[in-house]
Design a protein around this motif. Structure first.
Motif, PDB file in Angstrom:
ATOM      1  N   LEU A  67      -3.836  20.116  -5.882  1.00  0.00           N
ATOM      2  CA  LEU A  67      -4.997  19.842  -5.313  1.00  0.00           C
ATOM      3  C   LEU A  67      -5.886  19.695  -3.927  1.00  0.00           C
ATOM      4  CD1 LEU A  67      -6.975  18.656  -8.516  1.00  0.00           C
ATOM      5  CD2 LEU A  67      -6.691  20.841  -8.091  1.00  0.00           C
ATOM      6  N   ALA A  68      -7.256  19.657  -3.358  1.00  0.00           N
ATOM      7  CA  ALA A  68      -7.246  19.744  -2.276  1.00  0.00           C
ATOM      8  C   ALA A  68      -8.189  17.919  -1.956  1.00  0.00           C
ATOM      9  CB  ALA A  68      -8.684  20.150  -2.004  1.00  0.00           C
ATOM     10  N   HIS A  69      -8.141  17.087  -3.419  1.00  0.00           N
ATOM     11  CA  HIS A  69      -8.152  15.983  -3.559  1.00  0.00           C
ATOM     12  C   HIS A  69      -8.521  15.467  -4.747  1.00  0.00           C
ATOM     13  CE1 HIS A  69     -13.002  15.951  -3.815  1.00  0.00           C
ATOM     14  NE2 HIS A  69     -12.611  17.055  -2.907  1.00  0.00           N
ATOM     15  N   GLU A  70      -8.220  14.328  -5.110  1.00  0.00           N
ATOM     16  CA  GLU A  70      -8.442  14.288  -6.598  1.00  0.00           C
ATOM     17  C   GLU A  70      -9.765  14.447  -7.188  1.00  0.00           C
ATOM     18  OE1 GLU A  70      -8.632  10.037  -9.405  1.00  0.00           O
ATOM     19  OE2 GLU A  70      -6.756  10.387  -7.779  1.00  0.00           O
ATOM     20  N   ASN A  71     -10.925  14.844  -7.012  1.00  0.00           N
ATOM     21  CA  ASN A  71     -11.861  15.459  -7.398  1.00  0.00           C
ATOM     22  C   ASN A  71     -12.227  16.204  -7.015  1.00  0.00           C
ATOM     23  OD1 ASN A  71     -14.235  14.571  -8.849  1.00  0.00           O
ATOM     24  ND2 ASN A  71     -15.286  14.225  -7.490  1.00  0.00           N
ATOM     25  N   ALA A  72     -11.306  17.107  -7.468  1.00  0.00           N
ATOM     26  CA  ALA A  72     -11.704  19.057  -6.685  1.00  0.00           C
ATOM     27  C   ALA A  72     -10.854  20.004  -7.874  1.00  0.00           C
ATOM     28  CB  ALA A  72     -10.715  19.070  -5.089  1.00  0.00           C
ATOM     29  N   PRO A  73     -11.097  19.930  -8.802  1.00  0.00           N
ATOM     30  CA  PRO A  73     -10.483  20.784  -9.776  1.00  0.00           C
ATOM     31  C   PRO A  73     -10.247  21.735  -9.795  1.00  0.00           C
ATOM     32  CG  PRO A  73     -12.458  19.341 -11.137  1.00  0.00           C
ATOM     33  CD  PRO A  73     -11.902  18.903  -9.647  1.00  0.00           C
ATOM     34  N   ASP A  74     -12.071  22.912  -8.824  1.00  0.00           N
ATOM     35  CA  ASP A  74     -12.382  23.210  -8.531  1.00  0.00           C
ATOM     36  C   ASP A  74     -11.274  24.084  -7.263  1.00  0.00           C
ATOM     37  OD1 ASP A  74     -13.757  22.255  -7.361  1.00  0.00           O
ATOM     38  OD2 ASP A  74     -15.741  22.923  -7.965  1.00  0.00           O
ATOM     39  N   THR A  75     -10.377  23.344  -7.173  1.00  0.00           N
ATOM     40  CA  THR A  75     -10.024  23.542  -5.502  1.00  0.00           C
ATOM     41  C   THR A  75      -9.827  25.201  -5.792  1.00  0.00           C
ATOM     42  OG1 THR A  75      -8.768  21.242  -5.166  1.00  0.00           O
ATOM     43  CG2 THR A  75      -8.393  23.601  -4.555  1.00  0.00           C
ATOM     44  N   PHE A  76      -9.210  25.805  -5.893  1.00  0.00           N
ATOM     45  CA  PHE A  76      -8.855  27.659  -5.794  1.00  0.00           C
ATOM     46  C   PHE A  76      -9.780  27.800  -6.192  1.00  0.00           C
ATOM     47  CE2 PHE A  76      -4.974  25.496  -6.249  1.00  0.00           C
ATOM     48  CZ  PHE A  76      -4.348  25.579  -4.518  1.00  0.00           C
ATOM     49  N   ALA A  77     -10.912  28.100  -7.470  1.00  0.00           N
ATOM     50  CA  ALA A  77     -11.603  28.735  -7.498  1.00  0.00           C
ATOM     51  C   ALA A  77     -13.329  28.934  -6.607  1.00  0.00           C
ATOM     52  CB  ALA A  77     -12.784  27.980  -9.027  1.00  0.00           C
ATOM     53  N   LYS A  78     -13.640  27.375  -6.674  1.00  0.00           N
ATOM     54  CA  LYS A  78     -14.616  27.615  -5.864  1.00  0.00           C
ATOM     55  C   LYS A  78     -14.550  26.563  -4.507  1.00  0.00           C
ATOM     56  CE  LYS A  78     -17.537  26.508 -10.029  1.00  0.00           C
ATOM     57  NZ  LYS A  78     -18.398  25.383  -9.892  1.00  0.00           N
ATOM     58  N   THR A  79     -13.595  26.501  -4.136  1.00  0.00           N
ATOM     59  CA  THR A  79     -13.677  25.448  -2.720  1.00  0.00           C
ATOM     60  C   THR A  79     -12.058  26.006  -1.711  1.00  0.00           C
ATOM     61  OG1 THR A  79     -11.930  23.454  -3.844  1.00  0.00           O
ATOM     62  CG2 THR A  79     -14.792  22.990  -3.111  1.00  0.00           C
TER      63      THR A  79
ATOM     64  N   VAL B 296       0.737  -1.386   0.054  1.00  0.00           N
ATOM     65  CA  VAL B 296       0.214  -0.281  -0.219  1.00  0.00           C
ATOM     66  C   VAL B 296       0.723   0.915   0.280  1.00  0.00           C
ATOM     67  CG1 VAL B 296      -1.485   1.287   1.275  1.00  0.00           C
ATOM     68  CG2 VAL B 296      -1.957  -0.935   1.161  1.00  0.00           C
ATOM     69  N   ARG B 297       1.903   1.406   0.926  1.00  0.00           N
ATOM     70  CA  ARG B 297       2.922   2.283   0.369  1.00  0.00           C
ATOM     71  C   ARG B 297       3.888   2.505  -0.414  1.00  0.00           C
ATOM     72  NH1 ARG B 297       8.316   0.606   3.027  1.00  0.00           N
ATOM     73  NH2 ARG B 297       8.744  -0.006   1.879  1.00  0.00           N
ATOM     74  N   ASP B 298       4.169   1.888  -1.320  1.00  0.00           N
ATOM     75  CA  ASP B 298       4.404   1.684  -2.467  1.00  0.00           C
ATOM     76  C   ASP B 298       3.541   2.786  -3.482  1.00  0.00           C
ATOM     77  OD1 ASP B 298       6.820   1.468  -1.338  1.00  0.00           O
ATOM     78  OD2 ASP B 298       7.007  -0.753  -0.893  1.00  0.00           O
ATOM     79  N   ARG B 299       2.214   1.553  -3.563  1.00  0.00           N
ATOM     80  CA  ARG B 299       1.593   1.635  -4.529  1.00  0.00           C
ATOM     81  C   ARG B 299       0.559   2.839  -4.491  1.00  0.00           C
ATOM     82  NH1 ARG B 299       1.127  -4.029  -7.921  1.00  0.00           N
ATOM     83  NH2 ARG B 299       0.860  -2.726  -9.648  1.00  0.00           N
ATOM     84  N   LEU B 300       0.590   3.272  -3.545  1.00  0.00           N
ATOM     85  CA  LEU B 300      -0.464   4.895  -2.947  1.00  0.00           C
ATOM     86  C   LEU B 300      -0.490   5.271  -4.294  1.00  0.00           C
ATOM     87  CD1 LEU B 300      -0.199   6.122   0.422  1.00  0.00           C
ATOM     88  CD2 LEU B 300      -1.944   5.098  -0.470  1.00  0.00           C
ATOM     89  N   SER B 301      -1.655   5.275  -4.584  1.00  0.00           N
ATOM     90  CA  SER B 301      -2.076   7.198  -5.721  1.00  0.00           C
ATOM     91  C   SER B 301      -1.197   8.559  -6.058  1.00  0.00           C
ATOM     92  CB  SER B 301      -3.278   7.685  -6.209  1.00  0.00           C
ATOM     93  OG  SER B 301      -4.782   6.685  -5.776  1.00  0.00           O
ATOM     94  N   ALA B 302      -0.655   8.625  -6.406  1.00  0.00           N
ATOM     95  CA  ALA B 302       0.360   9.666  -6.793  1.00  0.00           C
ATOM     96  C   ALA B 302      -0.887  10.827  -6.349  1.00  0.00           C
ATOM     97  CB  ALA B 302       0.737  10.239  -8.114  1.00  0.00           C
ATOM     98  N   LEU B 303       0.135  11.759  -6.147  1.00  0.00           N
ATOM     99  CA  LEU B 303      -0.772  13.211  -5.492  1.00  0.00           C
ATOM    100  C   LEU B 303      -1.200  14.347  -6.334  1.00  0.00           C
ATOM    101  CD1 LEU B 303       1.992  14.433  -2.991  1.00  0.00           C
ATOM    102  CD2 LEU B 303       0.156  12.973  -1.974  1.00  0.00           C
ATOM    103  N   PRO B 304      -2.802  14.906  -6.278  1.00  0.00           N
ATOM    104  CA  PRO B 304      -3.292  14.734  -7.331  1.00  0.00           C
ATOM    105  C   PRO B 304      -2.629  16.401  -7.619  1.00  0.00           C
ATOM    106  CG  PRO B 304      -5.206  14.818  -5.380  1.00  0.00           C
ATOM    107  CD  PRO B 304      -3.705  14.023  -5.152  1.00  0.00           C
ATOM    108  N   VAL B 305      -2.789  16.553  -8.592  1.00  0.00           N
ATOM    109  CA  VAL B 305      -2.153  17.669  -9.674  1.00  0.00           C
ATOM    110  C   VAL B 305      -3.047  18.020 -10.606  1.00  0.00           C
ATOM    111  CG1 VAL B 305      -0.567  19.234 -10.385  1.00  0.00           C
ATOM    112  CG2 VAL B 305       0.449  17.472  -9.097  1.00  0.00           C
ATOM    113  N   GLY B 306      -3.475  19.612 -10.401  1.00  0.00           N
ATOM    114  CA  GLY B 306      -3.862  20.333 -11.413  1.00  0.00           C
ATOM    115  C   GLY B 306      -4.090  21.232 -12.221  1.00  0.00           C
TER     116      GLY B 306
END
Length: 685
Positions: free
Chosen positions: A539-551, A523-533
């Motif tokens: 980003l705040a999380h992978e499903n938050a493309p509007d982190t800096f616009a709305k959230t 799990v440690r070695d194969r965790l998802s990469a940190l989400p970048v927008g």
């Protein structure tokens, strides 16, 4: 040259003149605290926005009995197959849902104040008090209040025993032999009449039949009072040097301090109902307090900024000193504290375990690991319940709840059951204790906590076959709580913390000569990469493309991935862009007290000390520190100890550095305008 610690500490003794409604002062010891108004007692509570409380770590109450409702009586949501099941919404179970949120709640043990009379024998109010000045001597822990009543001087010394749930006062005034000064003792109701914690934080005085108060023993200068409510109760022991105790109500007494002497000593102690308080005398308690606080200040770390030319340095030094005192009396008890400590109840007095890092991580960094150790044993005590909670949701290991009372039971909440960032905290905190005492005894003391936490973390991560990676959530609510659980997965900070926690747990296994479970490493070695927008920012999380616009409100928690944490999955250039956008575009008025030290630590690790200081001392309401040192947030939340603890963690890191950081003096402070002297800090981050 060594720091003159007494001079450093005492130049920041809080001095308060008159009534400052948001800044009463407290004396305490981590297990117990007494909060006083300008008289050194709790005489005029109606004039203060902060409740004048008397609280202990052990004193709790459950309305109607301890097992009136259980989690079996509420609805669970987010049950998918054999996973999940969280008490998020009440649905048709309003009564048990809200009862479990409210209970157990921390008790207010009593209110103790003065009653003054004029020379004509009439009762007087606060307007009759003149020349009020109150000084808390941090070096001794003694609070001294001076004022005049119709020109007659009164001096009150208020103090707390360092090892007992006991406070006392010594009053010097000609009002005493004149029969113009009494002490009132009132016991509030334990009933909670509200569902939202901040609806009414004041002590409650109705429902007299909901509790019982009896005077079991009354002697010439002492008394024992029994308090009971449903299945709960406690004892109160009183001792005084002159005068007579009289009952004046079902839950009220008055000590008529008549006598020939100008001095009155009054001591009060509290214990659970199955124990009897043993009182130390007033002078003995003062001596114990002096010895305790002198030792505290001499043995821990110290940071001095007196030679700095930056005009913000005196205020930062004041915050540093007062935060050490406040976290010692409010955040260093035998269980993780509530966010307001023992000052007054927030969220019904319950602890928020995601805040434990902020409350207590600084203690070992400042050479006071023993103060963190006090609350770490609590995790061992509630471990069986944490294991059962994980099992009930289909996971292995131990799942630490978010909002808890002393027994470790999960509280229903729209947010709390879906938070996960408290899960690695016990691992990170245990690692600090190992750094302080790197021996087998430490490893064995916390091994179960570390390993069961890691087992849950590995079990919680879901394998995504298509992406060939492990995913966190949904449902999950990140540290930035504004995101909905069902729409959230792979929050940036939590991903980094998951990796860090599993890596530390694996190291603990190796230290103890045990094999590391393969799943932990996988799990440690194969965790998802940190989400970048867009724009190359986290980003705040992978499903938050509007982190800096709305959230872009609440906690900018993605910054914690590099700052609070070493950031092994973090790309520094991406985090730099992220921090720059946060500084420019985040709605800082919506943030909280620990966001400023969090961002400062990110800036420090990025080699930007000017940013670090600017962020740590950002001029926004929620980064205000009152005259008593408490971190103000908003009406109803006039104290926020995670802010104080976060400040101390950031300052320790900025002053002495961090593991893998530059080998230079005070790497988190600018060279221009700042002269930083420090001693006794530890580079363990």
């Amino acid at each position: 040259m060594r720091i003159d610690r007494k001079a450093l500490v005492t130049r920041h003794n809080p001095v308060i003149r008159g009534i400052v409604p948001m800044a009463p002062q407290s004396v305490g010891n981590g297990e117990f605290a007494f909060t006083a108004d300008m008289t050194g007692m709790q005489t005029f509570p109606e004039l203060y926005e902060v409740p004048l409380s008397t609280q202990s770590q052990w004193a709790w109450h459950s309305s109607g009995g301890k097992n009136r409702w259980t989690l079996d009586d509420v609805r669970l949501q987010y049950r998918i197959g054999d996973r999940g099941g969280y008490p998020v919404q009440a649905e048709d179970r309003e009564e048990p849902y809200h009862w479990l949120r409210q209970n157990p709640h921390r008790l207010q043990l009593g209110q103790f104040g003065f009653r003054f009379r004029s020379s004509a024998g009439e009762a007087v109010d606060a307007e009759a008090i003149a020349d009020a000045e109150q000084t808390l001597d941090l070096w001794s822990g003694v609070l001294t209040s001076r004022f005049r009543l119709e020109g007659v001087p009164v001096t009150v010394r208020t103090f707390c025993h360092p090892e007992r749930d006991q406070f006392g006062v010594v009053v010097d005034s000609p009002l005493i032999p004149a029969g113009r000064l009494d002490i009132t003792i009132r016991f509030p109701t334990p009933v909670v009449t509200y569902r939202s914690w901040d609806r009414d934080i004041a002590l409650q005085w109705g429902y007299p039949d909901a509790h019982r108060t009896s005077c079991e023993e009354l002697k010439d200068w002492s008394a024992l009072i029994e308090r009971s409510m449903d299945e709960d109760g406690y004892r109160v022991a009183l001792s005084w040097s002159q005068g007579t105790l009289e009952r004046e109500g079902e839950h009220a007494f008055v000590l008529r301090a008549q006598g020939s002497r100008d001095r009155l000593a009054f001591v009060v102690g509290f214990t659970p109902k199955d124990r009897r308080p043993e009182l130390a005398g007033a002078e003995e308690t003062i001596a114990a307090s002096r010895a305790h606080w002198e030792r505290f200040w001499l043995e821990g770390g110290a940071v001095e900024l007196a030679d700095s030319t930056d005009p913000r340095a005196p205020e930062l030094e004041r915050r540093i000193v007062l935060s050490q005192f406040l976290t010692a009396i409010h955040s260093a008890g035998s269980m993780p504290p509530q966010e307001t400590g023992l000052l007054y109840n927030s969220w019904f007095g319950k602890a928020h375990l995601e805040m434990h890092w902020w409350h207590a991580f600084h203690f070992p960094l400042w050479g006071r690991a023993h103060l963190l150790k006090r609350s770490m044993d609590w995790y061992n005590r509630i471990l069986p319940k944490a294991v059962e909670l994980a099992r009930s949701q289909g996971y292995e290991g131990a799942r630490w709840p978010k909002m808890v009372g002393p027994e470790g039971d999960q509280s229903p909440s729209p947010i709390a059951p879906l938070l996960i960032w408290q899960q690695p905290h016990p691992i990170a905190l245990a690692e600090l204790l190992y750094q302080a005492e790197p021996n087998e005894s430490t490893l064995k003391a916390y091994a179960d906590i570390v390993f069961e936490s890691a087992r849950f973390m590995a079990s919680f991560a879901e394998w995504d076959e298509r992406g060939r990676r492990y995913v966190l959530g949904p449902p999950v609510i990140p540290a930035q709580e504004r995101h909905r659980g069902e729409h959230t997965w792979n929050p940036t900070y939590e991903l980094e913390y998951w990796r860090h926690g599993l890596e530390l747990a694996a190291e603990w296994a190796r230290r103890l000569g045990r094999s590391v479970p393969p799943l932990w490493e996988r799990v440690r070695d194969r965790l998802s990469a940190l989400p970048v927008g867009d724009g190359g920012v986290y980003l705040a999380h992978e499903n938050a493309p509007d982190t800096f616009a709305k959230t872009n409100t609440d906690h900018p928690s993605m910054l914690g991935a590099l700052g609070m944490l070493p950031g092994k999955m973090v790309d520094p250039a991406t985090m730099r862009r992220t921090l720059e956008r946060v500084m420019k575009e985040w709605r800082w008025e919506t943030t909280w007290g620990w966001d400023y030290p969090m961002a400062a630590m990110t800036a420090a690790r990025l080699g930007e000390p000017e940013w670090a200081v600017d962020l740590l001392l950002m001029n926004v309401v929620k980064n205000s520190y009152l005259p008593n040192g408490h971190n103000y947030q908003r009406p109803g939340l006039m104290a926020y100890l995670p802010g104080n603890g976060g400040l101390l963690t950031a300052v320790a890191m900025m002053a002495c550095g961090w593991q893998g950081g530059p080998d230079v003096h005070a790497p988190g402070f600018p060279k221009q305008g700042w002269t930083v002297r420090w001693e006794g800090l530890n580079r363990w981050m």
